[in-house]
Design a protein around this motif. Structure first.
Motif, mmCIF file in Angstrom:
data_model
loop_
_atom_site.group_PDB
_atom_site.id
_atom_site.type_symbol
_atom_site.label_atom_id
_atom_site.label_comp_id
_atom_site.label_asym_id
_atom_site.label_seq_id
_atom_site.Cartn_x
_atom_site.Cartn_y
_atom_site.Cartn_z
ATOM 1 N N ARG A 1 50.694 -6.758 -58.516
ATOM 2 C CA ARG A 1 50.833 -6.708 -56.852
ATOM 3 C C ARG A 1 50.542 -5.722 -56.161
ATOM 4 N NH1 ARG A 1 56.763 -10.119 -58.204
ATOM 5 N NH2 ARG A 1 55.705 -11.568 -56.226
ATOM 6 N N PHE A 2 49.678 -5.038 -56.219
ATOM 7 C CA PHE A 2 49.807 -3.961 -55.087
ATOM 8 C C PHE A 2 48.543 -4.924 -53.827
ATOM 9 C CE2 PHE A 2 50.247 0.205 -56.833
ATOM 10 C CZ PHE A 2 51.431 0.002 -56.610
ATOM 11 N N VAL A 3 48.637 -4.236 -53.039
ATOM 12 C CA VAL A 3 47.750 -4.444 -51.529
ATOM 13 C C VAL A 3 46.747 -3.763 -52.620
ATOM 14 C CG1 VAL A 3 46.857 -4.293 -49.192
ATOM 15 C CG2 VAL A 3 49.456 -6.099 -50.157
ATOM 16 N N THR A 4 45.745 -3.411 -51.984
ATOM 17 C CA THR A 4 44.404 -2.153 -51.858
ATOM 18 C C THR A 4 43.676 -2.720 -50.936
ATOM 19 O OG1 THR A 4 44.582 -2.413 -54.192
ATOM 20 C CG2 THR A 4 43.036 -1.573 -53.013
ATOM 21 N N VAL A 5 43.246 -1.708 -50.266
ATOM 22 C CA VAL A 5 42.024 -1.810 -48.825
ATOM 23 C C VAL A 5 41.016 -0.792 -49.311
ATOM 24 C CG1 VAL A 5 41.809 -1.277 -46.679
ATOM 25 C CG2 VAL A 5 44.422 -2.412 -47.341
ATOM 26 N N THR B 1 49.602 -11.838 -56.672
ATOM 27 C CA THR B 1 48.583 -11.586 -57.545
ATOM 28 C C THR B 1 47.837 -9.864 -56.847
ATOM 29 O OG1 THR B 1 47.065 -12.751 -56.767
ATOM 30 C CG2 THR B 1 47.906 -13.537 -59.207
ATOM 31 N N ARG B 2 47.603 -9.582 -57.392
ATOM 32 C CA ARG B 2 46.432 -8.116 -56.806
ATOM 33 C C ARG B 2 45.657 -8.887 -55.720
ATOM 34 N NH1 ARG B 2 43.919 -4.357 -61.182
ATOM 35 N NH2 ARG B 2 46.105 -3.829 -61.267
ATOM 36 N N ARG B 3 45.803 -7.682 -55.013
ATOM 37 C CA ARG B 3 44.941 -8.643 -53.758
ATOM 38 C C ARG B 3 44.492 -6.940 -53.047
ATOM 39 N NH1 ARG B 3 48.330 -13.285 -49.813
ATOM 40 N NH2 ARG B 3 49.039 -14.087 -51.501
ATOM 41 N N ILE B 4 42.743 -7.313 -53.059
ATOM 42 C CA ILE B 4 41.848 -6.311 -52.666
ATOM 43 C C ILE B 4 41.406 -7.266 -51.913
ATOM 44 C CG2 ILE B 4 39.925 -4.946 -53.196
ATOM 45 C CD1 ILE B 4 41.209 -5.371 -56.146
ATOM 46 N N TYR B 5 41.292 -6.036 -50.583
ATOM 47 C CA TYR B 5 41.244 -5.862 -48.718
ATOM 48 C C TYR B 5 39.795 -5.124 -48.811
ATOM 49 C CZ TYR B 5 45.307 -9.265 -48.079
ATOM 50 O OH TYR B 5 46.358 -9.957 -47.918
ATOM 51 N N LEU B 6 38.705 -5.959 -48.371
ATOM 52 C CA LEU B 6 37.534 -5.219 -48.342
ATOM 53 C C LEU B 6 36.488 -5.184 -46.529
ATOM 54 C CD1 LEU B 6 34.565 -6.214 -50.889
ATOM 55 C CD2 LEU B 6 36.704 -4.344 -50.760
ATOM 56 N N ILE B 7 37.178 -4.240 -46.026
ATOM 57 C CA ILE B 7 36.524 -3.790 -44.582
ATOM 58 C C ILE B 7 35.120 -2.911 -44.578
ATOM 59 C CG2 ILE B 7 37.010 -2.690 -42.513
ATOM 60 C CD1 ILE B 7 40.182 -3.252 -43.246
ATOM 61 N N GLN C 1 37.171 4.839 -48.433
ATOM 62 C CA GLN C 1 38.268 5.434 -48.611
ATOM 63 C C GLN C 1 39.036 4.175 -48.984
ATOM 64 O OE1 GLN C 1 40.157 7.876 -47.283
ATOM 65 N NE2 GLN C 1 38.852 9.051 -46.314
ATOM 66 N N ILE C 2 39.869 4.434 -49.730
ATOM 67 C CA ILE C 2 40.933 3.567 -51.051
ATOM 68 C C ILE C 2 42.190 3.523 -50.392
ATOM 69 C CG2 ILE C 2 41.720 3.197 -53.264
ATOM 70 C CD1 ILE C 2 38.770 3.863 -54.538
ATOM 71 N N ARG C 3 43.257 2.747 -50.205
ATOM 72 C CA ARG C 3 44.780 2.677 -50.237
ATOM 73 C C ARG C 3 45.017 1.997 -50.594
ATOM 74 N NH1 ARG C 3 42.427 6.478 -48.551
ATOM 75 N NH2 ARG C 3 43.315 8.075 -46.872
ATOM 76 N N MET C 4 46.082 2.331 -51.572
ATOM 77 C CA MET C 4 46.615 0.874 -52.548
ATOM 78 C C MET C 4 48.357 1.170 -52.322
ATOM 79 S SD MET C 4 46.384 2.007 -56.118
ATOM 80 C CE MET C 4 43.851 1.306 -55.959
#
Length: 514
Positions: free
Chosen positions: A480-484, A305-311, A320-323
């Protein structure tokens, strides 16, 4: 290349011609006005404007692109020195400049376990003392020769580049050879470079864009994979690297059998080859075996599943968004389709992402995407800096545009525009000797045929809408993306969670950089 230069030359020439005609008309009109009725002079003054009005361009529609400029690549003359050093020469005599690129087929992907950043550290030491001269003396020698020498390590290779006037090549080559063949690795220089690199790694924590980039790679590839850590490595690895580590890496990889000298510019083989034999002939052959490319993780190992990591970046006005996800290797058979796909999605200013995030919504100054192609499959990434209070909305628009390419075929007009942009801009990359070198170098780094350049425009023009959609479906499954997201959590966390865009997890810079 030549077409663009000729067009510019013609424009300049026409400009001068128009000035001359204007002066001539003014003088002649003045003389006639004294002898004849004033109406004659007025008629002559008005005539050019009338002609201009008749030839006014049609501004109701955009201009149609012209034909793709012809690109005739100069041949690559290949030689091999007695010690096994490959020499590639591309003669170009229109300007008295020479660019020499020494390509060593070992980069960060050859870093040993626990020594991430060793290849980059080794490259940084080359101009810190060599051939009996310290860093200052080397810099002075290069300045006296009018030369610029730089060294850099990527994941795939180390390159040392010399830019110099052709008339000073004989003075600059020995300096280049000293840096590559006889680096000192002096203890005081090692410590100075180490502290510089540790400072740079520390600054990454306060650079939201750099932190987001590092985090995306870490969460796509994992800490155990070399692509999961920046080229410069980590603080722990940088602190642990010793002078023997540097010398071992240098001894194993800086060898003539693993190198190619690429020369582009105003020089001939009859002059160059003897000079290279004098300066690089003592370079030990070594072995021709290079480290294997990092094995790419299986695509089935991507998050289900899509995961979103927050810093957290407290007080930040922007996020700043990167995916992304694992992308393609440099030798991918669908490379042309990938180029067109990315041009449509997030390459130029007119791409879908930028038109949506910037022009339509005003969430970002620039939104873009890229396939980072390496020997192994590198990452696909998309992102940008967006308004902090619009972070959740911006994430939704990123996913929407990516899903559009995945789900629907590209319209014919948009596809033609993207192909034209790639094909028409390609010749410009070869306009300078430095540009020519940078385009040819990947052939040596990735063992690609010359046809990769020669047939590039034709391969782009052959890309179909089906090809683009197939590539999108292969690489752009946003579910299925990784998102930061690096931003002020006090402002962005609750809206992102409320948008239900994926599984959300808060992490720290230590989770990424250690």
């Amino acid at each position: 290349m030549s077409t663009r230069l000729s067009s510019h030359a013609r424009a300049v020439a026409c400009g001068f011609a128009l000035c001359a005609v204007s002066v001539g008309v003014g003088v002649r009109a003045g003389a006639l006005a004294k002898a004849r009725p004033r109406a004659i002079a007025e008629q002559m003054a008005v005539a050019p404007y009338a002609a201009s009005a008749r030839q006014a361009p049609d501004r109701s529609r955009p201009p149609v692109p012209g034909p793709v400029p012809s690109l005739t690549l100069p041949p690559i003359e290949r030689r091999t020195l007695p010690n096994g050093l490959a020499v590639w020469l591309i003669e170009r005599h229109d300007v008295p400049i020479v660019d020499v690129t020494v390509i060593i087929r070992a980069g960060a992907d050859a870093d040993p376990a626990g020594r991430d950043g060793l290849a980059s550290f080794t490259a940084a030491m080359l101009d810190e003392g060599a051939g009996g001269r310290d860093a200052v003396a080397l810099a002075d020698a290069a300045a006296r020769a009018g030369a610029t020498i730089t060294a850099d390590a990527t994941f795939d290779a180390t390159t040392v580049h010399l830019h110099v006037l052709a008339s000073r090549l004989d003075a600059a080559l020995p300096i280049l050879a000293d840096e590559i063949l006889r680096p000192a690795f002096a203890p005081d220089a090692i410590e100075r470079v180490r502290q510089d690199r540790l400072t740079g790694l520390l600054q990454t924590r306060d650079n939201s864009a750099a932190l987001a980039e590092a985090a995306l790679s870490r969460f796509i590839f994992g800490a155990a994979h070399r692509y999961g850590t920046p080229i410069a490595g980590t603080r722990a690895a940088t602190t642990a690297i010793t002078a023997p580590d540097l010398r071992r890496f240098y001894g194993a990889h800086y060898r003539a059998g693993l190198a190619t000298v690429l020369v582009a510019g105003d020089v001939t083989a009859s002059t160059l080859v003897p000079e290279l034999e004098r300066t690089f002939g003592a370079w030990a052959r070594g072995t021709a075996a290079r480290s294997p490319a990092p094995v790419a993780p299986s695509r089935t190992s991507a998050p289900a599943t899509r995961r979103i990591y927050l810093i957290d970046a407290p007080g930040a006005s922007q996020s700043q968004i990167r995916m992304g996800a694992m992308g393609a290797a440099r030798r991918a058979p669908d490379a042309a389709a990938i180029d067109v796909l990315n041009t449509i999605l997030g390459g130029p200013f007119t791409s879908r992402l930028n038109q949506n995030l910037r022009e339509a919504h005003g969430y970002a100054y620039r939104a873009s995407s890229a396939f980072v192609m390496r020997r192994g499959a590198g990452p696909f990434e998309a992102g940008g800096a967006v308004k902090g209070d619009k972070t959740a909305e911006a994430l939704g628009e990123f996913f929407k545009e990516i899903d559009r390419l995945h789900d629907a075929a590209v319209p014919a007009e948009e596809l033609a525009r993207a192909r034209n942009m790639e094909a028409l801009s390609f010749p410009a990359a070869f306009e300078t000797t430095a540009g020519l070198s940078s385009q040819v170098a990947p052939l040596a780094i990735y063992d690609l045929p010359e046809s990769r350049l020669r047939d590039y425009v034709a391969s782009i023009e052959a890309v179909s809408a089906d090809d683009v959609q197939a590539a999108a479906r292969r690489y752009l499954d946003s579910s299925r993306f990784v998102t930061v997201v690096v931003g002020d959590l006090a402002r962005i966390e609750a809206p992102i969670r409320a948008a239900h865009l994926g599984d959300v997890q808060v992490v720290t810079a230590d989770d990424v950089l250690n």
